[in-house]
Design a protein around this motif. Structure first.
Motif, PDB file in Angstrom:
ATOM      1  N   ALA A 123      28.255  42.284  40.649  1.00 17.93           N
ATOM      2  CA  ALA A 123      29.603  42.803  40.040  1.00 17.93           C
ATOM      3  C   ALA A 123      29.835  42.311  39.330  1.00 17.93           C
ATOM      4  N   VAL A 166      44.326  44.840  35.850  1.00 18.92           N
ATOM      5  CA  VAL A 166      44.126  46.031  37.231  1.00 18.92           C
ATOM      6  C   VAL A 166      44.329  47.269  37.607  1.00 18.92           C
ATOM      7  N   GLU A 176      37.978  46.933  41.047  1.00 19.98           N
ATOM      8  CA  GLU A 176      38.351  45.968  41.323  1.00 19.98           C
ATOM      9  C   GLU A 176      38.489  44.459  41.262  1.00 19.98           C
ATOM     10  N   VAL A 177      39.472  43.824  40.195  1.00 18.82           N
ATOM     11  CA  VAL A 177      40.091  42.709  40.011  1.00 18.82           C
ATOM     12  C   VAL A 177      39.822  42.138  41.209  1.00 18.82           C
ATOM     13  N   MET A 178      38.741  41.012  41.877  1.00 20.32           N
ATOM     14  CA  MET A 178      38.807  40.138  42.541  1.00 20.32           C
ATOM     15  C   MET A 178      39.160  38.599  42.171  1.00 20.32           C
ATOM     16  N   LEU A 179      39.409  37.828  42.687  1.00 18.84           N
ATOM     17  CA  LEU A 179      38.617  36.671  43.040  1.00 18.84           C
ATOM     18  C   LEU A 179      38.600  35.841  43.762  1.00 18.84           C
ATOM     19  N   VAL A 180      36.890  35.802  43.128  1.00 24.15           N
ATOM     20  CA  VAL A 180      36.162  35.006  43.806  1.00 24.15           C
ATOM     21  C   VAL A 180      35.294  33.895  43.941  1.00 24.15           C
ATOM     22  N   ARG A 224      40.907  49.902  37.256  1.00 29.23           N
ATOM     23  CA  ARG A 224      41.336  50.726  38.791  1.00 29.23           C
ATOM     24  C   ARG A 224      41.150  51.953  38.045  1.00 29.23           C
TER      25      ARG A 224
END
Length: 87
Positions: free
Chosen positions: A80, A54, A63-67, A58
């Motif tokens: 992405a 993270v 950003e680190v995201m859960l998809v 940043r």
């Protein structure tokens, strides 16, 4: 669709860093990790802790995201995930 590996994430971090025009050293100065740590992450030699991932993301303006799995194709289409170097 295959799940990303540590090496895939490392390649994505490297691509994002280069897109920002940053050296590993400049990124390390920006986020407080060592250049060696960033190198190991980018080369898939080290599995970063979530907090480090993270922080690196940043520092790169991403950003680190859960998809959700069914949304991954759309996320990839939107850019992405950078293309891999092996194709």
């Amino acid at each position: 669709m295959m799940h990303p590996t540590v090496a895939d994430i490392g390649r994505a971090l490297r691509a994002a860093r280069k897109a920002e025009g940053l050296s590993q050293k400049a990124l390390s100065d920006r986020i407080g990790l060592t250049q060696a740590q960033i190198s190991r992450f980018e080369n898939g030699k080290s599995d970063p802790r979530l907090s480090s991932l993270v922080e690196v993301a940043r520092g790169l303006g991403v950003e680190v995201m859960l998809v959700p799995t069914d949304a991954v194709p759309a996320a990839v289409t939107l850019g992405a995930q950078p293309e891999s170097d092996d194709g």
